[in-house]
Design an enzyme around this catalytic site. Structure first.
Site, PDB file in Angstrom:
ATOM      1  N   HIS A  18       0.868  -1.188   0.000  1.00  0.00           N
ATOM      2  CA  HIS A  18       0.000   0.000   0.000  1.00  0.00           C
ATOM      3  C   HIS A  18       0.899   1.230   0.000  1.00  0.00           C
ATOM      4  CE1 HIS A  18      -3.527  -2.505   1.000  1.00  0.00           C
ATOM      5  NE2 HIS A  18      -2.645  -3.227   1.657  1.00  0.00           N
ATOM      6  N   GLU A 199      -7.397 -12.317   6.072  1.00  0.00           N
ATOM      7  CA  GLU A 199      -6.304 -11.750   6.875  1.00  0.00           C
ATOM      8  C   GLU A 199      -6.740 -11.871   8.336  1.00  0.00           C
ATOM      9  OE1 GLU A 199      -5.831  -7.505   6.384  1.00  0.00           O
ATOM     10  OE2 GLU A 199      -3.910  -7.457   7.463  1.00  0.00           O
ATOM     11  N   ASP A 277       3.329  -5.289   2.661  1.00  0.00           N
ATOM     12  CA  ASP A 277       2.042  -4.676   3.031  1.00  0.00           C
ATOM     13  C   ASP A 277       2.205  -3.179   3.307  1.00  0.00           C
ATOM     14  OD1 ASP A 277      -0.686  -4.803   3.386  1.00  0.00           O
ATOM     15  OD2 ASP A 277      -0.630  -5.807   5.333  1.00  0.00           O
TER      16      ASP A 277
END
Ligand code: ADE
Ligand code: ZN
Length: 346
Positions: A18, A199, A277
């Site tokens: 991200h 997740e 991530d």
């Protein structure tokens, strides 16, 4: 490009990243000053000290708040270039960068500014580092699906340089199903599709994003292991899973790295790649993730090469570029025994 035989880590793609999660505290403070935005922390050290998360939501709250320093195309370009420089130093050759466009548009930043800035950052960063990049527009589960529909309309109207769409943000309590029309329209326009699932949420969330959204790969997917039928399907179809072990520990999706399911996922024959991530918040860029799991699980050179090859095969690059990158991974695999650190990776 051939991997120098001396690099301690394989060349790889980063598929689960991200952009907002690469914002280092020092850059956040300099953007805050540039844009005259107040951050509720005294300095970068105080912001970094707040990176103690109890779950996904506790992280997302701080992540969304800190993202407010991003205001102009220049900010997005600077952030993107900073990430690509760091990624290149860790052996990344290709990055697929998710951006939370709705977050920025909702607080008044024009969509064109965000897209133009990231696109410029990807182009400038590639020119400087050689790392190629694709932009993925991540729809946000916690916001109305109608907003995702409108965002897609706007991206198409702008002919924005977007390679695909994703689904991110709060998983538990927010169904993926309302996003089906946006994903279907994205597919009809030739956009690729990825989605976070399992997740924090249950294994059936994986089935949901595959069946309802037509996701081509799954971000995280760690809880898929709780359902043998879901595992069997993922193995049969070799669905790419973009796994982020350090993130999972920092957000307490798993209690410790030692208890991370990565070895079980590999043993089951799942198609796994390693990713960071939100590396600024979790203290681990993807090379550091590789180092951590290699040390924890005594991964072999072959296993690390398999993970790196899976990252390219799971990417949205054209087949011929995948083949070139995979050949570089194979060159690294074959250069066994020579693990003298290369210049960029210490
Ligand atoms: N957005 C940024 N990081 C995320 C994560 N780990 N899960 C869901 N959405 C995210
Ligand atoms: Zn993520």
């Amino acid at each position: 490009m051939t991997a120098p035989p001396t690099t301690p880590r394989p060349p790889r793609a980063e598929l689960h990243l991200h952009l907002e999660g690469t914002l280092e505290p020092e850059l956040a403070f300099s953007l805050a000053e540039r844009n005259r935005v107040a951050l509720p922390f005294a300095d970068p050290a105080a912001l970094r000290a707040a990176y103690d998360f109890t779950d996904l939501q506790s992280f997302l709250d701080l992540y969304h708040a800190t993202s407010q320093v991003l205001r102009t195309a220049e900010d997005f370009a600077d952030l993107t270039v900073a990430y690509l420089r760091r990624a290149a130093a860790g052996g990344v050759r290709h990055a697929e960068v998710m951006v939370d466009l709705q977050t920025h548009v909702a607080r008044g930043v024009p969509l064109e500014e965000v897209v133009a800035g990231v696109a410029r950052g990807l182009a400038d960063g590639e020119a400087e580092t050689g790392v190629s990049g694709l932009l993925i527009a991540a729809f946000l589960r916690h916001r109305p699906a109608a907003e995702a529909d409108a965002l897609l309309d706007d991206l198409l109207a702008l002919d924005a340089p977007v390679a695909g769409v994703g689904l991110a943000s709060t998983e538990v309590g927010f169904s993926a199903a309302p996003f089906a029309p946006a994903f279907a329209r994205a597919a009809a326009h030739g956009l690729r599709r990825t989605a976070h699932a399992a997740e924090e949420g249950p294994a059936w969330h994986v089935t949901e994003v595959l069946d309802v959204l037509g996701a081509e790969r799954v971000d995280h997917g760690i809880r898929a292991l709780e359902d043998p039928d879901v595992v069997a399907r993922l193995v049969r179809d070799q669905v790419p899973l973009t796994v982020c072990p350090v993130s999972n520990v920092r957000l307490r999706a798993v209690p410790s790295l030692a208890e991370h399911p990565l070895p079980r996922m590999l043993a089951a024959g799942l198609n796994v790649s390693l990713n960071s991530d939100d590396p600024s918040y979790f203290g681990g860029y993807v090379d550091e993730v590789d180092d951590a799991v290699t040390a924890q699980f005594h991964l072999t050179r072959d296993q690390r090469a398999d993970l790196a090859a899976a990252s390219f095969r799971g990417s949205f690059l054209p087949a011929e570029r995948v083949a070139t990158h995979v050949a570089d991974v194979e060159a690294w695999r074959g250069a066994s025994g020579n693990t003298r650190p290369g210049p960029a990776a210490s």
